[in-house]
Design a protein around this motif. Sequence first.
Motif, short mmCIF file in Angstrom:
data_model
loop_
_atom_site.label_atom_id
_atom_site.label_comp_id
_atom_site.label_asym_id
_atom_site.label_seq_id
_atom_site.Cartn_x
_atom_site.Cartn_y
_atom_site.Cartn_z
N LEU A 1 0.83 -1.21 0.00
CA LEU A 1 0.00 0.00 0.00
C LEU A 1 0.86 1.26 0.00
O LEU A 1 0.62 2.20 -0.77
CB LEU A 1 -0.91 0.00 1.24
N ILE A 2 1.86 1.27 0.88
CA ILE A 2 2.74 2.45 0.98
C ILE A 2 3.52 2.65 -0.31
O ILE A 2 3.63 3.77 -0.84
CB ILE A 2 3.69 2.29 2.18
N TYR A 3 4.06 1.56 -0.85
CA TYR A 3 4.93 1.67 -2.03
C TYR A 3 4.14 2.03 -3.29
O TYR A 3 4.65 2.77 -4.15
CB TYR A 3 5.69 0.37 -2.26
N GLU A 4 2.92 1.54 -3.41
CA GLU A 4 2.11 1.92 -4.56
C GLU A 4 1.69 3.39 -4.47
O GLU A 4 1.59 4.09 -5.48
CB GLU A 4 0.89 1.01 -4.68
N ARG A 5 1.45 3.86 -3.25
CA ARG A 5 1.20 5.30 -3.04
C ARG A 5 2.46 6.10 -3.39
O ARG A 5 2.38 7.18 -4.00
CB ARG A 5 0.82 5.55 -1.59
N LEU A 6 3.60 5.57 -2.99
CA LEU A 6 4.88 6.24 -3.26
C LEU A 6 5.11 6.35 -4.77
O LEU A 6 5.58 7.38 -5.27
CB LEU A 6 6.01 5.46 -2.60
N ARG A 7 4.76 5.29 -5.51
CA ARG A 7 4.89 5.32 -6.97
C ARG A 7 4.03 6.44 -7.56
O ARG A 7 4.47 7.19 -8.43
CB ARG A 7 4.46 3.96 -7.55
N GLU A 8 2.78 6.57 -7.05
CA GLU A 8 1.87 7.62 -7.54
C GLU A 8 2.44 9.01 -7.26
O GLU A 8 2.38 9.90 -8.12
CB GLU A 8 0.51 7.48 -6.86
N GLU A 9 2.96 9.20 -6.06
CA GLU A 9 3.48 10.53 -5.68
C GLU A 9 4.72 10.89 -6.50
O GLU A 9 4.89 12.05 -6.90
CB GLU A 9 3.82 10.55 -4.19
N MET A 10 5.60 9.91 -6.76
CA MET A 10 6.80 10.20 -7.57
C MET A 10 6.41 10.45 -9.02
O MET A 10 7.01 11.31 -9.70
CB MET A 10 7.79 9.04 -7.47
N THR A 11 5.40 9.73 -9.52
CA THR A 11 4.91 9.95 -10.88
C THR A 11 4.33 11.35 -11.03
O THR A 11 4.42 11.97 -12.10
CB THR A 11 3.83 8.90 -11.24
N ALA A 12 3.75 11.85 -9.93
CA ALA A 12 3.18 13.21 -9.95
C ALA A 12 4.25 14.29 -9.92
O ALA A 12 3.92 15.48 -9.98
CB ALA A 12 2.23 13.38 -8.76
N GLY A 13 5.53 13.91 -9.81
CA GLY A 13 6.63 14.86 -9.89
C GLY A 13 7.17 15.35 -8.56
O GLY A 13 7.98 16.27 -8.52
N LYS A 14 6.76 14.76 -7.45
CA LYS A 14 7.25 15.19 -6.14
C LYS A 14 8.67 14.68 -5.90
O LYS A 14 9.07 13.64 -6.43
CB LYS A 14 6.33 14.67 -5.03
N SER A 15 9.40 15.41 -5.08
CA SER A 15 10.74 14.97 -4.69
C SER A 15 10.62 13.72 -3.83
O SER A 15 9.55 13.41 -3.29
CB SER A 15 11.46 16.07 -3.91
N LEU A 16 11.75 13.01 -3.67
CA LEU A 16 11.72 11.75 -2.94
C LEU A 16 11.24 11.95 -1.50
O LEU A 16 10.40 11.19 -1.00
CB LEU A 16 13.10 11.10 -2.95
N GLY A 17 11.75 12.97 -0.83
CA GLY A 17 11.36 13.22 0.55
C GLY A 17 9.88 13.53 0.68
O GLY A 17 9.18 12.98 1.55
N ASN A 18 9.40 14.44 -0.18
CA ASN A 18 7.98 14.80 -0.13
C ASN A 18 7.08 13.63 -0.54
O ASN A 18 5.98 13.44 0.00
CB ASN A 18 7.71 15.99 -1.06
N ALA A 19 7.55 12.83 -1.53
CA ALA A 19 6.77 11.67 -1.97
C ALA A 19 6.65 10.65 -0.85
O ALA A 19 5.58 10.07 -0.64
CB ALA A 19 7.44 11.04 -3.20
N LEU A 20 7.76 10.41 -0.12
CA LEU A 20 7.72 9.48 1.01
C LEU A 20 6.75 9.95 2.08
O LEU A 20 5.94 9.17 2.60
CB LEU A 20 9.12 9.32 1.61
N ARG A 21 6.83 11.24 2.41
CA ARG A 21 5.96 11.79 3.44
C ARG A 21 4.49 11.68 3.03
O ARG A 21 3.63 11.24 3.81
CB ARG A 21 6.34 13.25 3.70
#
Length: 743
Positions: free
Chosen positions: A314-334
């Motif tokens: 669940l967390i990693y698939e959310r992380l994939r979505e956030e990184m695809t949206a262009g967020k930085s790694l730190g912000n995507a993780l948060r």
Amino acid sequence: LEGKPIPVTREAVEQAISTLTKRLSGGGTKDLTMQPLGTNRIIIEMPGVEEGEREEIKTKIELVARLVMKNVHPQSAQLVNQIETQGAFVPPAYELVRFPKNDKDGRPLPIEDEEGKLIIENTQQMLLSTRNIAGGEHISKAIASGRIGEIFVNLNSEGGKRVRAATNAMEIGKDRMAVVLDGRGLVAPTVQASLGKEFVINGLSGKEEVKQVLNGLNNPLKNPLIIQSERNVSARYGEEVINQGVTAAIAGLLLTLLFILLYYRFAGIIALLGLTVNMLILFGAMAMFGATFTLPGIAGIILTIGVAVDANVLIYERLREEMTAGKSLGNALRAAYEKAFSAIFDANITTLLTALILLWRASDQMKGFAITLTIGILASMFAALLVTRVFFYWSQKTGKMKKLTFMNLIPEKTVDFMSMHKPAFLISGLLLIGSLVGVGVKGDNALGIDFLGGSQLTVQLEKGQDLSPDEISAKLNELTLAKVATAQREEVPNSDNGPIISIKSDTADVEQITEKLRAEVPILGEKNAEGKYKIDISPETISASLGKEFLSSSIWALAIGLFVVLIYISLRFEFSFAVGAFAALFHDIIICVGVVVISGTELSLIHVGAFLTIAGYSINDTIVVFDRIRESLRMKRGNIRDVMNVAINATLSRTILTSVTTFVAVLVLYIFGGAALEAFAFAIMIGVVVGTYSSIFIAAPALYLWAKARGTNLRSELLDANMDMAGEIAASAIGKDPKPAAE
């Protein structure tokens, strides 16, 4: 009346089993099994008993803890002296009972010395009435008072009336009332006032005796029990099967972890570290509580691992979505942890509520599952939400993790699942009807010996002889039996005979099994000079180990658990979501039971753990999908049905990944786990497939159609609930009532 023993009734045997279960279960961690044998005996099987525990267990079994209150003869001291010195007769309707003498401070002196021998000079005899004022059946509760050797007793209303009536008729300051436990006098104080429901007894020697007596008083036996024999018993499914099962389970887990490592790469390593912490907490807690690992417990571990893997996915698939949206790694993780939190929290809490209800209400055989799952859920939430996040933080801060890359095997395509509800409902309806009809037609034939009882064949070998349970099981598997039979090897400590082989089977199979063993096991076919078999194979009737009480407590536990979960979902989501979750859970359990029964498998204890696992998996899977639907309805505009479609597709990758990893792990157990675990794994595999299908094709459409039938606007209800919650939070922050008073 004529000195003949009173026969033991079936009710007395059931009462003894119920009482011993409370005494020995260890709060559900011992996973013991009890079965009536014949008409007046009970088989007690306790896994994982150490040598040092034997005496304590035997004491608990034999302890009757019959507490009674009696009148002391007004001239007790004078009459006892005449009986002891002059040989006078004991008056009619009275009996002699030995009591401890008091020391100078008025406390009872010990009756036994350090070696356990009776100290006659520290005891005295009293004349007590043979009629009881009140007894153990009138005790409402008994607790330690806090003082050494002292217990506080509370009687029920009937007991209180009896004591009050007895003391009202006594002469205050002169007459005495005695308390006797299992024929041993404890105290005989002078009555100083009219007594009622509450009183204190003392005279017990230390904390250990207080603990034992409390256990007995709160769980009293109506009939004394005698231990006829004690044996060391082999595992129910054989050593070879256990080794196969452990190997297959580890192989399946390693395969799952390997997939996660390949699919999520560096993030997979962190998931592996989190799962390791999870398992360390789980096994450490189980060891601390002295719990034994049995099939229901293993089912709890499998569900725990599935939930833990699901949380990381669940967390990693959310992380994939956030990184695809262009967020930085730190912000995507948060953002990934924040957005995945509600789904993980709700899914785990609903499963935890079910486990706690089972722990409170279910029978002992189900508590092993409930305890394992409770610990596992708490550990998985801690590991997934905190431990892995800390590892990510350290990796990013130290510069070891600058970017994350994932595999993507599931194409990003929006499928109109909601439009498929009619054919899906038709297929599910046919499966449900077929399952119910199949179970109805099979009837008792669908149930194994655990539910129906049968016979136990006992083979007493001579010294120097031995047989392997696996060898016996291989012979049994060659037969066409009415019910599945199991063999166990038992050893009697310090016996002059060899081990015992016990075979549990259907009564109709006894003759066939006996003939097979006589013909194909050489030592069982040997005869003496008189033409009789040297070794007896004696059958006895055994009752079901999972009888009516088990079924009743199981149904009640599941019903209450489901009701609590529905309330939780209604509060956290909306009532329409609870209806969808209930429809999916009902759908999954009925179809899984039906498929297992129609496939020709007998239902036994092993399936109880499997069906509980399926229920937990179904709720978990449905809640994850519902959480994304709730979020999408709050955040996105457009047709509600279309938004729900988008939400289902957004969780599709997570649903497929979790289902595939769980299915593959259990498939390994099915293929390599041996015949006994094959049935267990088969049921869970069916549950994974049906649960995945229902969370997509049943739960969401049922939610939509129910809301539509009620004329409910789901988006408006969710937004209103959100605003109410926000208003309450804001109002509490400034110290005002969020709702104005009515004028």
